[in-house]
Design an enzyme around this catalytic site. Structure first.
Site, PDB file in Angstrom:
ATOM      1  CB  SER A 161      -0.903   0.023   1.236  1.00  0.00           C
ATOM      2  OG  SER A 161      -1.531   1.291   1.330  1.00  0.00           O
TER       3      SER A 161
ATOM      4  CB  SER B 263      -1.515   5.838   1.444  1.00  0.00           C
ATOM      5  OG  SER B 263      -2.406   4.738   1.553  1.00  0.00           O
TER       6      SER B 263
ATOM      7  CB  THR C 252      -5.244   0.932   1.137  1.00  0.00           C
ATOM      8  OG1 THR C 252      -4.777   2.101   0.460  1.00  0.00           O
ATOM      9  CG2 THR C 252      -6.310   0.265   0.310  1.00  0.00           C
TER      10      THR C 252
ATOM     11  NE  ARG D   5      -2.625   8.239 -11.742  1.00  0.00           N
ATOM     12  CZ  ARG D   5      -3.013   9.154 -10.858  1.00  0.00           C
ATOM     13  NH1 ARG D   5      -3.266   8.806  -9.615  1.00  0.00           N
ATOM     14  NH2 ARG D   5      -3.132  10.423 -11.221  1.00  0.00           N
TER      15      ARG D   5
ATOM     16  CD  GLU E 215      -6.009   5.721 -10.639  1.00  0.00           C
ATOM     17  OE1 GLU E 215      -5.598   6.403  -9.697  1.00  0.00           O
ATOM     18  OE2 GLU E 215      -5.749   4.507 -10.757  1.00  0.00           O
TER      19      GLU E 215
ATOM     20  CG  HIS F 155     -14.350 -17.866 -26.733  1.00  0.00           C
ATOM     21  ND1 HIS F 155     -14.563 -18.990 -27.503  1.00  0.00           N
ATOM     22  CD2 HIS F 155     -12.999 -17.691 -26.686  1.00  0.00           C
ATOM     23  CE1 HIS F 155     -13.390 -19.494 -27.866  1.00  0.00           C
ATOM     24  NE2 HIS F 155     -12.424 -18.719 -27.399  1.00  0.00           N
TER      25      HIS F 155
ATOM     26  CE  LYS G  49      -7.943   5.094  -1.369  1.00  0.00           C
ATOM     27  NZ  LYS G  49      -6.497   5.116  -1.576  1.00  0.00           N
TER      28      LYS G  49
HETATM   29  O1  PA5 Z   1      -4.006   5.235  -8.054  1.00  0.00           O
HETATM   30  C1  PA5 Z   1      -4.483   5.395  -6.951  1.00  0.00           C
HETATM   31  O2  PA5 Z   1      -4.372   6.455  -6.305  1.00  0.00           O
HETATM   32  C2  PA5 Z   1      -5.260   4.263  -6.327  1.00  0.00           C
HETATM   33  O3  PA5 Z   1      -5.483   3.239  -7.243  1.00  0.00           O
HETATM   34  C3  PA5 Z   1      -4.521   3.745  -5.077  1.00  0.00           C
HETATM   35  O4  PA5 Z   1      -3.357   3.065  -5.438  1.00  0.00           O
HETATM   36  C4  PA5 Z   1      -5.469   2.833  -4.299  1.00  0.00           C
HETATM   37  O5  PA5 Z   1      -6.604   3.558  -3.886  1.00  0.00           O
HETATM   38  C5  PA5 Z   1      -4.811   2.215  -3.077  1.00  0.00           C
HETATM   39  O6  PA5 Z   1      -4.169   3.187  -2.294  1.00  0.00           O
HETATM   40  P1  PA5 Z   1      -2.675   2.890  -1.808  1.00  0.00           P
HETATM   41  O7  PA5 Z   1      -1.885   2.720  -3.068  1.00  0.00           O
HETATM   42  O8  PA5 Z   1      -2.278   4.085  -1.028  1.00  0.00           O
HETATM   43  O9  PA5 Z   1      -2.749   1.627  -1.006  1.00  0.00           O
END
Ligand code: PA5
Length: 341
Positions: free
Chosen positions: A96, A98, A101, A148, A226, A242, A335
């Site tokens: 994660s 952050s 999550t 990401r 995103e 298919h 969130k």
């Molecule tokens: O791209 C993003 O911001 C999200 O897809 C996050 O990766 C996702 O919400 C999970 O959060 P984290 O990467 O902090 O665990």
């Protein structure tokens, strides 16, 4: 670099282009961070990577890059619970960016409850705190990126942990070589991405992958969602032949959609035939059909090449849509609501 990148910079007030172009550096830094985290090898019967969104993508890519060289099961789990059959001798890597999550934190706890071997990668948050308290090794990630755009870290750490637990051979050399390949190809990739974005602009992209490019197609889709703040969809061959293929056969119905086929030299010969036949068949219905063959030597090189191309396409689309690729308000809002509920 090219004029078209200047167009991205006009909307990119949060510097996402630099973070995407820094992928080679991220890969090398990730190798170093794994080494300095001093992770101990473990005997496991397989690896489960737990994470959501951008923090799960690296695991998906790692599993595809490892391909046939995987000697043990490797799964990517994106939910609140581990699979019911998870045994204590499975290794669990909780990822994660952050560290906060909730789905990933729940899996971290679930892994503790069954006594599984645990690893974590994060910049901090509750995951780092819980891991430290439980003496679980943590690979620390650098702060300041959109989750990401830490994909180079997520990919490398998942590959390295897979090797540490005996699920696959190490890919350090391939990752290092791929970083150099991306650096050399960056300018060409940026120009190619601009051409692709020109053909996709104004339509809903539908990205098709097979084998190595399945998680890459997913990455393109999520990056377009995103960064460019628009719909995009993804599917994989041979399955789409298919069912989804029929959706392209009604007159005029595909007019709002543009298809991208991501092919790779290592794919099954029948997959290649299918990709070409499918592309030809849907061409009259689609607004555009774009064929992209991965470039590079190893699977890692070719896969990361296609990831960087897709990331750049998504930034070009953001520029054409006039949106800053950085903020993802909808995700933050959701969130926040969940935290308050
Ligand atoms: O791209 C993003 O911001 C999200 O897809 C996050 O990766 C996702 O919400 C999970 O959060 P984290 O990467 O902090 O665990």
């Amino acid at each position: 670099m090219s004029d078209s990148l200047a167009r991205i910079r006009e909307v990119d007030s949060s510097g996402q282009l630099d973070d995407v172009l820094a992928l080679p550096e991220h890969l090398r830094d990730a190798l170093w961070r794994v080494e300095s985290a001093g992770l101990e090898p473990a005997e496991a019967t397989g690896l489960i990577v737990c994470g959501m969104g951008g923090s799960a993508s690296g695991g998906l890519l790692a599993r595809a890059a490892l391909g046939d060289s995987l000697g043990l099961p490797m799964l990517i789990f994106r939910d609140y619970e581990l699979p019911p059959w998870t045994a204590p001798d499975r290794a669990i890597l909780c990822s994660s960016y952050s560290g906060d999550t909730e789905e990933t934190l729940a899996c971290f706890e679930a892994a503790e409850a069954i006594g599984a071997i645990r690893y974590a990668m994060t910049t901090g948050g509750a995951l780092a705190a819980a891991a430290r308290q439980a003496n679980v090794p943590v690979v620390g990630l650098p702060a300041g990126l959109q989750p990401r755009h830490s994909i180079g870290y997520g990919f490398t750490v998942a590959c390295e942990v897979a090797a540490l637990v005996g699920a696959a051979p190490g890919l350090r050399t391939e990752i290092d070589t791929a970083a150099a390949h991306l650096e050399q190809g960056a300018e060409t990739l940026a120009a190619r991405a601009a051409e692709i974005a020109d053909r996709l602009a104004g339509f809903t992209p539908v990205i098709y992958g097979c084998d190595l490019t399945v998680p890459v197609a997913y990455r393109w889709k999520t990056q377009i969602n995103e960064n460019a703040k628009q719909h995009a969809f993804q599917n994989q061959l041979p399955e789409l032949d298919h069912n989804e293929i029929v959706g392209w056969t009604r007159d005029g119905d595909g007019a709002g959609f543009a298809a991208v086929f991501l092919t790779d030299s290592d794919q099954h010969p029948r997959q290649r035939e299918r990709a070409e036949l499918t592309a030809t068949l849907i061409e009259p219905a689609a607004s555009a059909v774009i064929r992209v063959e991965t470039e590079g030597g190893t699977r890692v090189e070719r896969m990361l090449w296609a990831v960087m191309l897709g990331d750049l396409v998504s930034l070009h689309l953001a520029a054409r849509n006039g949106v800053d690729p950085g903020p993802v308000d909808a995700i933050e809002r959701l969130k926040g609501e969940l935290e308050r509920s």
